[in-house]
Enzyme design. Structure first.
Site, PDB file in Angstrom:
ATOM      1  N   TYR A 141      44.198  44.800  47.035  1.00  0.00           N
ATOM      2  CA  TYR A 141      44.469  46.688  46.584  1.00  0.00           C
ATOM      3  C   TYR A 141      44.534  47.136  47.667  1.00  0.00           C
ATOM      4  O   TYR A 141      45.518  48.519  47.503  1.00  0.00           O
ATOM      5  CB  TYR A 141      43.205  46.965  46.059  1.00  0.00           C
ATOM      6  CG  TYR A 141      43.495  46.625  44.226  1.00  0.00           C
ATOM      7  CD1 TYR A 141      43.141  45.528  44.034  1.00  0.00           C
ATOM      8  CD2 TYR A 141      43.529  48.191  43.176  1.00  0.00           C
ATOM      9  CE1 TYR A 141      43.109  45.507  42.599  1.00  0.00           C
ATOM     10  CE2 TYR A 141      43.761  47.759  42.356  1.00  0.00           C
ATOM     11  CZ  TYR A 141      43.255  46.528  41.605  1.00  0.00           C
ATOM     12  OH  TYR A 141      43.233  46.401  40.249  1.00  0.00           O
ATOM     13  N   LYS A 186      36.804  32.362  44.521  1.00  0.00           N
ATOM     14  CA  LYS A 186      37.983  31.584  43.862  1.00  0.00           C
ATOM     15  C   LYS A 186      37.538  30.226  45.145  1.00  0.00           C
ATOM     16  O   LYS A 186      38.717  30.412  46.070  1.00  0.00           O
ATOM     17  CB  LYS A 186      39.520  31.981  43.640  1.00  0.00           C
ATOM     18  CG  LYS A 186      40.650  30.724  43.635  1.00  0.00           C
ATOM     19  CD  LYS A 186      39.917  29.896  42.201  1.00  0.00           C
ATOM     20  CE  LYS A 186      41.471  29.161  42.000  1.00  0.00           C
ATOM     21  NZ  LYS A 186      41.364  28.314  41.053  1.00  0.00           N
ATOM     22  N   ASP A 218      38.318  31.734  37.870  1.00  0.00           N
ATOM     23  CA  ASP A 218      39.793  30.859  36.587  1.00  0.00           C
ATOM     24  C   ASP A 218      38.776  29.797  35.411  1.00  0.00           C
ATOM     25  O   ASP A 218      38.999  30.299  34.656  1.00  0.00           O
ATOM     26  CB  ASP A 218      40.243  29.382  36.563  1.00  0.00           C
ATOM     27  CG  ASP A 218      39.493  28.341  37.563  1.00  0.00           C
ATOM     28  OD1 ASP A 218      38.504  28.712  38.152  1.00  0.00           O
ATOM     29  OD2 ASP A 218      40.999  27.382  37.917  1.00  0.00           O
ATOM     30  N   ASP A 242      39.124  43.663  38.302  1.00  0.00           N
ATOM     31  CA  ASP A 242      39.550  43.995  37.202  1.00  0.00           C
ATOM     32  C   ASP A 242      40.414  43.780  36.017  1.00  0.00           C
ATOM     33  O   ASP A 242      40.283  44.592  34.707  1.00  0.00           O
ATOM     34  CB  ASP A 242      40.924  44.690  37.894  1.00  0.00           C
ATOM     35  CG  ASP A 242      42.119  45.746  37.800  1.00  0.00           C
ATOM     36  OD1 ASP A 242      41.490  46.834  36.428  1.00  0.00           O
ATOM     37  OD2 ASP A 242      42.946  44.838  37.816  1.00  0.00           O
ATOM     38  N   ASP A 246      38.731  43.923  31.751  1.00  0.00           N
ATOM     39  CA  ASP A 246      40.135  43.989  30.761  1.00  0.00           C
ATOM     40  C   ASP A 246      39.460  42.692  29.527  1.00  0.00           C
ATOM     41  O   ASP A 246      39.813  43.208  28.673  1.00  0.00           O
ATOM     42  CB  ASP A 246      41.208  43.828  31.301  1.00  0.00           C
ATOM     43  CG  ASP A 246      41.937  45.291  31.165  1.00  0.00           C
ATOM     44  OD1 ASP A 246      40.627  46.374  31.402  1.00  0.00           O
ATOM     45  OD2 ASP A 246      42.766  45.698  30.449  1.00  0.00           O
TER      46      ASP A 246
HETATM   47  C1  IPM Z   1      41.799  49.962  36.574  1.00  0.00           C
HETATM   48  C2  IPM Z   1      42.830  50.443  36.952  1.00  0.00           C
HETATM   49  C3  IPM Z   1      43.233  50.578  38.276  1.00  0.00           C
HETATM   50  C4  IPM Z   1      43.097  49.097  39.017  1.00  0.00           C
HETATM   51  C5  IPM Z   1      44.811  50.762  38.706  1.00  0.00           C
HETATM   52  C6  IPM Z   1      45.378  51.561  37.762  1.00  0.00           C
HETATM   53  C7  IPM Z   1      44.768  51.206  39.713  1.00  0.00           C
HETATM   54  O1  IPM Z   1      43.928  49.385  36.241  1.00  0.00           O
HETATM   55  O2  IPM Z   1      40.630  51.125  36.930  1.00  0.00           O
HETATM   56  O3  IPM Z   1      41.251  49.173  36.190  1.00  0.00           O
HETATM   57  O4  IPM Z   1      43.825  48.463  38.923  1.00  0.00           O
HETATM   58  O5  IPM Z   1      41.291  49.149  39.177  1.00  0.00           O
HETATM   59 MN    MN Z   2      42.263  47.962  35.411  1.00  0.00          MN
END
Ligand code: IPM
Ligand code: MN
Ligand code: NAD
Length: 357
Positions: A141, A186, A218, A242, A246
């Site tokens: 990032y 990884k 993975d 990240d 999700d």
């Molecule tokens: C999160 C988001 C952010 C990230 C983006 C919007 C920069 O996906 O906070 O999880 O990847 O950190």
């Molecule tokens: Mn995110």
């Protein structure tokens, strides 16, 4: 207690969910007699439109001098041209870096009433209680980026110091939980992961009461779905964290449910739901406000030390889910405002029952 909270609503559903979190914090302030003040600042796409900058200096200065920062979400199709010079997400990344909030806590729990919403079988979800520690200010990032007409690079760099401090956070948090840490990397391919693994292994020696295991990312992506209850604290680098969180939102039933706290060694913490600006549902009153509301609970716990008030919000959210007051992502038909009012009522009801007892 007195606290000044900077509110950055941002884009898409950001303003809707941050208003919900503020309503719940106001209700908390009223019943517990705290003097919370809120001031809003621009970030993300709206800040590009109004100030030509996704993180205007006035926003950053206000965040640095606040007691805590509450953020909605940034981004959206309007600012998503892949050739754009400036992007809403840069505002959020710049804020995380400027506040030095390297430790992103993302707790994942599964409410029994929502088990049926998960694609997984009931028995797999029983006892799921995860705490992700996502490193938030390093890795791909923040490395150097290059772009030519026919190639692009994102440098992924980690220093020992960056790995040590997130690792220590993970172990300290694990000591107060079930004393298990899973570190995800990884290391079979990436040099940064090999540094990560050897550093985590060395720091773990300082915490002999906590068991450490390593998983490759993975295989972790698979294990999260096949054995989610087998894990407790999961520590990993920025990009892996990240993606895995999700994925973990699917265990809970919706991306709209998960909160986060971003902490550093400094005073100010940043609190935001893990979801994005959800442009597909923005402005319709459909957004699930619970991830933002639970982020407000984390703010009370981690920045203001108000553990009872934080727990009260979490219990109120649990009660509202139990009653079935749910937005459409959870199969319900309640609006953002209805869910928010239900949480505020549950908070006041919980307070009255406590006083009566
Ligand atoms: C999160 C988001 C952010 C990230 C983006 C919007 C920069 O996906 O906070 O999880 O990847 O950190
Ligand atoms: Mn995110
Ligand atoms: P998203 O998280 O915005 O949405 C993914 C899906 O989940 C969508 O279908 C959306 O409707 C749903 N969803 C998300 N939050 C919800 C909620 N609270 N209630 C109900 N449904 C919800 O991810 P995306 O669509 O990939 O990204 C959209 C924009 O958001 C992008 O510009 C991205 O960069 C940005 N983003 C910002 C943040 C942040 O500000 N922290 C986090 C993630 C993505």
């Amino acid at each position: 207690m007195k606290a000044r909270i900077a509110v950055l609503p941002g884009d898409g559903i950001g303003p809707e969910v941050s208003a919900a979190a503020v309503a719940v914090l106001r209700a908390t302030g009223e019943y517990a007699a705290h003097d919370f003040t809120f001031a809003e600042y621009a970030i993300g796409g709206i800040a590009i439109d109004v100030h030509g900058d996704p993180l205007p200096p006035a926003t950053l200065a206000a965040c640095k001098s606040a007691d805590a920062v509450l953020l909605g979400a940034v981004g959206g199709p309007k600012w998503s041209d892949p050739n754009a010079k400036v992007r809403p997400e840069q505002g959020l990344l710049g804020l995380r870096a400027a506040l030095g909030v390297y430790a992103n806590l993302r707790p994942v729990r599964v409410h029994p009433r929502l088990v049926a919403l998960s694609p997984l079988k009931d028995e797999k979800l029983r006892n799921v209680d995860l705490l992700f520690l996502r490193e938030l200010t390093g890795g791909a990032y923040f490395g150097a980026k290059t772009r030519t007409a026919d190639a692009a690079t994102d440098e992924c760099k980690y220093t020992v110091t960056e790995i040590e401090r997130i690792t220590r956070r993970a172990f300290v948090l694990a000591q107060a939980r079930s004393k298990r840490v899973t570190s995800v990397d990884k290391a079979n391919v990436l040099e940064t992961s090999r540094l990560w693994r050897s550093t985590v292994t060395r720091i773990a020696l300082d915490y002999p009461d906590v068991a450490l295991e390593h998983q490759l990312v993975d295989s972790m992506a698979m294990l999260l779905l096949t054995r989610p209850a087998a894990y407790d604290v999961i520590v990993t680098e920025n990009l892996f964290g990240d993606i895995l969180t999700d994925e973990a939102a699917a265990l809970a039933g919706s991306l709209g449910l998960l909160p986060s706290a971003s902490l550093g060694d400094g005073k100010v913490g940043l609190y935001e739901p893990i979801h994005g600006s959800a442009p597909d549902i923005a402005g319709k009153g459909l957004a699930n406000p619970l991830g933002a509301i639970l982020s407000a609970a984390l703010l009370l716990r981690h920045s203001l030390g108000l553990e009872n008030e934080a727990t009260a919000i979490e219990s109120a959210v649990g009660a509202v889910i139990e009653r079935g007051v749910l937005t459409s992502d959870l199969g319900g038909s309640a609006t953002t405002a209805e869910v928010t009012s239900a949480v505020v009522e549950a908070l006041q009801h919980g307070r009255r029952s406590q006083e009566a007892a």
